[in-house]
Scaffold this active site. Sequence first.
Site, PDB file in Angstrom:
ATOM      1  N   CYS A  26     -25.845 -26.378  -1.374  1.00 60.35           N
ATOM      2  CA  CYS A  26     -27.033 -26.667  -0.546  1.00 60.35           C
ATOM      3  C   CYS A  26     -26.535 -27.430   0.667  1.00 60.35           C
ATOM      4  O   CYS A  26     -25.574 -27.024   1.304  1.00 60.35           O
ATOM      5  CB  CYS A  26     -28.099 -27.414  -1.350  1.00 60.35           C
ATOM      6  SG  CYS A  26     -27.511 -28.895  -2.194  1.00 60.35           S
ATOM      7  N   ARG A  57     -29.487 -30.097  -4.730  1.00 56.62           N
ATOM      8  CA  ARG A  57     -30.249 -28.906  -5.134  1.00 56.62           C
ATOM      9  C   ARG A  57     -29.349 -27.905  -5.853  1.00 56.62           C
ATOM     10  O   ARG A  57     -29.763 -27.267  -6.829  1.00 56.62           O
ATOM     11  CB  ARG A  57     -30.916 -28.269  -3.913  1.00 56.62           C
ATOM     12  CG  ARG A  57     -32.059 -29.075  -3.336  1.00 56.62           C
ATOM     13  CD  ARG A  57     -32.589 -28.475  -2.030  1.00 56.62           C
ATOM     14  NE  ARG A  57     -31.672 -28.653  -0.912  1.00 56.62           N
ATOM     15  CZ  ARG A  57     -31.856 -28.131   0.293  1.00 56.62           C
ATOM     16  NH1 ARG A  57     -32.918 -27.355   0.526  1.00 56.62           N
ATOM     17  NH2 ARG A  57     -31.009 -28.354   1.272  1.00 56.62           N
TER      18      ARG A  57
END
Length: 435
Positions: free
Chosen positions: A385, A390
């Site tokens: 990410c 994430r």
Amino acid sequence: MKRVSQLTALALFCSLASLSSLAAEMPDTMTLSQLQEQHGAVIDTRASAFYNGWPQSLSGTSGHEPAALNLSASWLDAMSDEQIAIWAKQHHLTPATSLALYGGDKTNQAVKARLEKAGYTHVSLLSDALQTPARLQRLPHFEQLVYPQWIHQLQQGNPVTAAPAGNWKVIEAAWGAPKFYLLNHIPGAGYIDTNEVESEPLWNKVSDDKLKAMLAKHGIRHDTTVILYGRDVYAAARVAQIMLYAGVKDVRILDGGWKAWSDAGLPVERGMPAEVKPAADFGAPIPGQPQLMVDMEQARGMLHRKDASLVSIRSWPEFIGETSGYSYIKPKGEIAGARWGHGGSDATHMEDFHNPDGTMRSADDIASMWKSWNILPEQHVAFYCGTGWRASETFMYARAMGWKNVAVYDGGWYEWSSHPQNPVSTGERGPESSL
């Protein structure tokens, strides 16, 4: 009073008769084979933990019916009628589809009422649900996503499914000082600041020596079961993924994070974490699983391959270069040749991977989402990410789904974009761009 013509009355009568006939044709209960003959859909109304594979009792069945969808009654208060309709459309349900529910009496009735309100009138109960264990499906590693009551039972000293093999710890992970932790946290939980596992300038993981010191400080050995949770799931996932890299064998996260514990109404504590006795030795070499991280050169080597996927877990506006997603990352764009693995509305949300209560979306939904971008379980897959949070959450989900060869590209867009020679893409594009 306005008079109704005989023709109108006849039409109204025929319409009511037709609806009555449809209702009469729909039985109160159906077996799975009967539903399959009608090409209908099965819906599990239980909490996602039980859908994923946790048994509802120590001796209970594990998993869900074949191809069942999960529409938990516990989500309904958080779902508008429009969201119910969107959920149904995502799963290719129409008002003509035969639906069969299973779960508990209350959960079935609640879901049935909402579906009927949304226009889905062909709703029955699945009469033979959870009676044939051999046909049930589950996450291959459901135990890696724990649920609040499981932690509570473990803390109470009660027997639990998939119990830790030895010593265990519950730890909250978040960035910075424990300000929210001080107000309320899971009883007995420790606290890890994410600054202990990653550092500037690029927010990559710290050195192996620093990881070793951090684990010792928190009393963690390679054979300690660590159960992590966060106010944001991806904070816990970031720490979990780095611990797995280091060599902690059994690392789990609380599915849905702090919100799941709070919603369950379980006990909480206030104040500072208890003093921890440091571990004398990790008991194994660090890193124990170096393959769980890839560097920039390895990431570059995964591009445009059929047997590998470098997967961007960023919002669509980030992927097409409308925004970098971060105040401290100036370049906009994406790694040229990366595949879009979805994310959320922006750099701090992960809606594409979450149920309405914040727990992990069904594995079938996630796998389907990834397949559309040629991201497949048999490939070598590395998620990234902006800086790793994430990506770590999706890593933990893929691991629970049984994907064998998954990793995180730790540097992510921040590192990639800091090297001008690296190829970058911007603008709208589809899966073919990564082939």
